[in-house]
Structure formats: structure tokens, C-alpha cells
Design a protein around this motif. Sequence first.
Motif, PDB file in Angstrom:
ATOM      1  N   ILE A 174       3.222  18.562  -5.008  1.00  0.00           N
ATOM      2  CA  ILE A 174       3.536  18.335  -6.209  1.00  0.00           C
ATOM      3  C   ILE A 174       3.186  19.591  -7.126  1.00  0.00           C
ATOM      4  O   ILE A 174       4.093  19.765  -8.009  1.00  0.00           O
ATOM      5  CB  ILE A 174       2.738  17.053  -6.861  1.00  0.00           C
ATOM      6  CG1 ILE A 174       3.214  15.769  -5.796  1.00  0.00           C
ATOM      7  CG2 ILE A 174       2.888  17.008  -8.250  1.00  0.00           C
ATOM      8  CD1 ILE A 174       2.403  14.461  -6.500  1.00  0.00           C
ATOM      9  N   ASP A 175       2.245  20.158  -6.775  1.00  0.00           N
ATOM     10  CA  ASP A 175       1.943  21.616  -7.633  1.00  0.00           C
ATOM     11  C   ASP A 175       2.966  22.547  -7.225  1.00  0.00           C
ATOM     12  O   ASP A 175       3.353  23.299  -8.302  1.00  0.00           O
ATOM     13  CB  ASP A 175       0.592  22.017  -7.617  1.00  0.00           C
ATOM     14  CG  ASP A 175      -0.590  21.217  -8.035  1.00  0.00           C
ATOM     15  OD1 ASP A 175      -0.445  20.104  -8.801  1.00  0.00           O
ATOM     16  OD2 ASP A 175      -1.719  21.145  -7.485  1.00  0.00           O
ATOM     17  N   ASN A 227       1.026  -1.181  -0.024  1.00  0.00           N
ATOM     18  CA  ASN A 227       0.037   0.058  -0.078  1.00  0.00           C
ATOM     19  C   ASN A 227       0.813   1.315  -0.067  1.00  0.00           C
ATOM     20  O   ASN A 227       0.379   2.295  -0.653  1.00  0.00           O
ATOM     21  CB  ASN A 227      -0.949   0.092   1.239  1.00  0.00           C
ATOM     22  CG  ASN A 227      -1.884  -1.065   1.157  1.00  0.00           C
ATOM     23  OD1 ASN A 227      -2.367  -1.385  -0.007  1.00  0.00           O
ATOM     24  ND2 ASN A 227      -2.358  -1.539   2.150  1.00  0.00           N
ATOM     25  N   ILE A 228       1.731   1.224   0.931  1.00  0.00           N
ATOM     26  CA  ILE A 228       2.899   2.464   0.777  1.00  0.00           C
ATOM     27  C   ILE A 228       3.331   2.706  -0.480  1.00  0.00           C
ATOM     28  O   ILE A 228       3.548   3.694  -1.217  1.00  0.00           O
ATOM     29  CB  ILE A 228       3.961   2.140   1.827  1.00  0.00           C
ATOM     30  CG1 ILE A 228       3.248   2.239   3.182  1.00  0.00           C
ATOM     31  CG2 ILE A 228       5.144   3.307   1.886  1.00  0.00           C
ATOM     32  CD1 ILE A 228       4.293   1.773   4.337  1.00  0.00           C
ATOM     33  N   ALA A 229       3.958   1.542  -1.185  1.00  0.00           N
ATOM     34  CA  ALA A 229       4.599   1.703  -2.462  1.00  0.00           C
ATOM     35  C   ALA A 229       3.712   2.074  -3.557  1.00  0.00           C
ATOM     36  O   ALA A 229       3.892   3.067  -4.446  1.00  0.00           O
ATOM     37  CB  ALA A 229       5.075   0.155  -2.938  1.00  0.00           C
ATOM     38  N   SER A 230       2.255   1.542  -3.503  1.00  0.00           N
ATOM     39  CA  SER A 230       1.380   2.196  -4.439  1.00  0.00           C
ATOM     40  C   SER A 230       1.012   3.698  -4.015  1.00  0.00           C
ATOM     41  O   SER A 230       0.875   4.123  -5.228  1.00  0.00           O
ATOM     42  CB  SER A 230       0.004   1.356  -4.236  1.00  0.00           C
ATOM     43  OG  SER A 230      -0.942   1.761  -5.051  1.00  0.00           O
ATOM     44  N   THR A 231       0.954   3.965  -3.140  1.00  0.00           N
ATOM     45  CA  THR A 231       0.732   5.405  -2.756  1.00  0.00           C
ATOM     46  C   THR A 231       1.687   6.376  -3.615  1.00  0.00           C
ATOM     47  O   THR A 231       1.603   7.247  -4.015  1.00  0.00           O
ATOM     48  CB  THR A 231       0.474   5.855  -1.268  1.00  0.00           C
ATOM     49  OG1 THR A 231      -0.585   4.879  -0.936  1.00  0.00           O
ATOM     50  CG2 THR A 231       0.235   7.121  -0.981  1.00  0.00           C
ATOM     51  N   LEU A 232       2.929   6.058  -3.131  1.00  0.00           N
ATOM     52  CA  LEU A 232       3.984   6.736  -3.576  1.00  0.00           C
ATOM     53  C   LEU A 232       4.433   6.689  -4.962  1.00  0.00           C
ATOM     54  O   LEU A 232       4.748   7.631  -5.499  1.00  0.00           O
ATOM     55  CB  LEU A 232       5.448   6.353  -2.794  1.00  0.00           C
ATOM     56  CG  LEU A 232       5.457   6.376  -1.225  1.00  0.00           C
ATOM     57  CD1 LEU A 232       6.663   5.918  -0.605  1.00  0.00           C
ATOM     58  CD2 LEU A 232       5.241   8.155  -0.821  1.00  0.00           C
ATOM     59  N   GLU A 233       4.110   5.446  -5.617  1.00  0.00           N
ATOM     60  CA  GLU A 233       3.955   5.450  -6.928  1.00  0.00           C
ATOM     61  C   GLU A 233       3.303   6.253  -7.742  1.00  0.00           C
ATOM     62  O   GLU A 233       3.650   6.892  -8.835  1.00  0.00           O
ATOM     63  CB  GLU A 233       3.792   3.858  -7.453  1.00  0.00           C
ATOM     64  CG  GLU A 233       4.180   3.574  -8.984  1.00  0.00           C
ATOM     65  CD  GLU A 233       4.049   2.130  -9.130  1.00  0.00           C
ATOM     66  OE1 GLU A 233       4.811   1.614 -10.148  1.00  0.00           O
ATOM     67  OE2 GLU A 233       3.411   1.372  -8.480  1.00  0.00           O
ATOM     68  N   ARG A 234       2.026   6.418  -7.056  1.00  0.00           N
ATOM     69  CA  ARG A 234       1.047   7.528  -7.880  1.00  0.00           C
ATOM     70  C   ARG A 234       1.693   8.750  -7.884  1.00  0.00           C
ATOM     71  O   ARG A 234       1.682   9.498  -8.846  1.00  0.00           O
ATOM     72  CB  ARG A 234      -0.397   7.466  -6.879  1.00  0.00           C
ATOM     73  CG  ARG A 234      -1.324   6.364  -7.359  1.00  0.00           C
ATOM     74  CD  ARG A 234      -2.597   6.474  -6.721  1.00  0.00           C
ATOM     75  NE  ARG A 234      -2.914   7.030  -5.485  1.00  0.00           N
ATOM     76  CZ  ARG A 234      -2.772   5.952  -4.555  1.00  0.00           C
ATOM     77  NH1 ARG A 234      -2.790   4.600  -4.543  1.00  0.00           N
ATOM     78  NH2 ARG A 234      -3.097   6.317  -3.346  1.00  0.00           N
ATOM     79  N   PHE A 235       2.231   9.396  -6.960  1.00  0.00           N
ATOM     80  CA  PHE A 235       3.066  10.558  -7.020  1.00  0.00           C
ATOM     81  C   PHE A 235       4.313  10.575  -7.917  1.00  0.00           C
ATOM     82  O   PHE A 235       4.340  11.445  -8.659  1.00  0.00           O
ATOM     83  CB  PHE A 235       3.426  10.953  -5.513  1.00  0.00           C
ATOM     84  CG  PHE A 235       2.680  11.459  -4.453  1.00  0.00           C
ATOM     85  CD1 PHE A 235       1.631  12.079  -4.887  1.00  0.00           C
ATOM     86  CD2 PHE A 235       2.937  10.844  -3.011  1.00  0.00           C
ATOM     87  CE1 PHE A 235       0.743  12.451  -3.769  1.00  0.00           C
ATOM     88  CE2 PHE A 235       2.059  11.143  -2.116  1.00  0.00           C
ATOM     89  CZ  PHE A 235       0.714  11.962  -2.388  1.00  0.00           C
ATOM     90  N   THR A 236       4.908   9.709  -7.998  1.00  0.00           N
ATOM     91  CA  THR A 236       6.244   9.617  -8.874  1.00  0.00           C
ATOM     92  C   THR A 236       5.810   9.584 -10.304  1.00  0.00           C
ATOM     93  O   THR A 236       6.466   9.899 -11.022  1.00  0.00           O
ATOM     94  CB  THR A 236       7.299   8.283  -8.325  1.00  0.00           C
ATOM     95  OG1 THR A 236       6.544   7.177  -8.534  1.00  0.00           O
ATOM     96  CG2 THR A 236       7.890   8.848  -7.138  1.00  0.00           C
ATOM     97  N   GLU A 237       4.769   8.562 -10.347  1.00  0.00           N
ATOM     98  CA  GLU A 237       3.814   8.490 -11.859  1.00  0.00           C
ATOM     99  C   GLU A 237       3.733   9.961 -12.456  1.00  0.00           C
ATOM    100  O   GLU A 237       3.878  10.412 -13.607  1.00  0.00           O
ATOM    101  CB  GLU A 237       2.974   7.481 -12.044  1.00  0.00           C
ATOM    102  CG  GLU A 237       2.635   7.338 -13.406  1.00  0.00           C
ATOM    103  CD  GLU A 237       3.599   6.981 -14.265  1.00  0.00           C
ATOM    104  OE1 GLU A 237       3.361   7.130 -15.378  1.00  0.00           O
ATOM    105  OE2 GLU A 237       4.576   6.476 -13.988  1.00  0.00           O
ATOM    106  N   GLU A 238       2.828  10.646 -11.436  1.00  0.00           N
ATOM    107  CA  GLU A 238       2.563  12.064 -12.037  1.00  0.00           C
ATOM    108  C   GLU A 238       3.740  12.873 -12.042  1.00  0.00           C
ATOM    109  O   GLU A 238       3.602  13.901 -13.240  1.00  0.00           O
ATOM    110  CB  GLU A 238       1.505  12.585 -10.995  1.00  0.00           C
ATOM    111  CG  GLU A 238       1.037  14.095 -11.203  1.00  0.00           C
ATOM    112  CD  GLU A 238       0.185  14.648 -10.322  1.00  0.00           C
ATOM    113  OE1 GLU A 238      -0.070  15.675 -10.420  1.00  0.00           O
ATOM    114  OE2 GLU A 238      -0.376  13.977  -9.415  1.00  0.00           O
TER     115      GLU A 238
END
Length: 133
Positions: free
Chosen positions: A123-124, A45-56
Motif C-alpha cells: 500500500i505504501d 474473515n477474507i472480506a474483513s481483511t481486504l476491507e481494511r486495505f481498501t478502506e485505507e
Amino acid sequence: TDLTHYTDELREGAKGFDAGQSANMLLLPMALAALEQILEWGVPNIASTLERFTEEISQRAAEIPGVSVLPPEARSPHFCGLSYADGIDDTLVQALQSNGVYVSVRGSSLRISPHLYNDQNNIDRLFTVLESS
């Protein structure tokens, strides 16, 4: 066996500031709490959450002229690097710092490592600086 043989003197050189291999019992309850939190949230779950940030971040950065990003299969979920063809200008580093954006400069790249406390506003803010510098 020497835990109770305290000294007020620092060790020579940089070792005087080293806490490695030294007992610090105060940290154990904090480490335990952190590990319990990680287990509760779950590493996937942690990896998935962070991956959404890094993908954006990666997708948006790829639209900036002169910036390249590795494809998803070559990245870790918890950080990404933005490579600058012409290197990183000192004004960009200063702009990031003055806007409270914390990244690491690694040669001609920016290493961006979002954490779970980051949100869309962070991120913005990153891209407000990157796109204006």
C-alpha cells in the motif's frame, strides 16, 4: 463422450486458445485445495481483511487532489476505484508498472484489488507512486 478423441489442431480463431468447457483434470485438485482454504479462513474473515486495505487506500486516495473515491457503503470490500477528474496520464501508468504496482485502468479510474498476500508495504509503494505522479 469425446474426451478421448484428441486432436493436435487448434480450433479456428480465438477458440484455439480457449480452455473453457474443456476437461482439465490437473486443475481439480488445485481447485479443491483453494476452496478448502477459503472455507478454513472463512469468507467473512477474507472480506474483513481486504476491507481494511481498501478502506485505507480509499482514505489516503481521497487526500490526493483531483482524485475521488466512492463512500464505503457504495464499495465492495475487496476492491475500490480511484476516479481521476482529468483522466489518467500515461506517465502514471508507466510509473505504476515500473514500480511493480499492479492495478487496472478503467476509463478515468484506477481499479485497485488487494489480495490476501498484500501487506502495508504494498500500500505504501502504491501511494509513493500515486503521490509523486
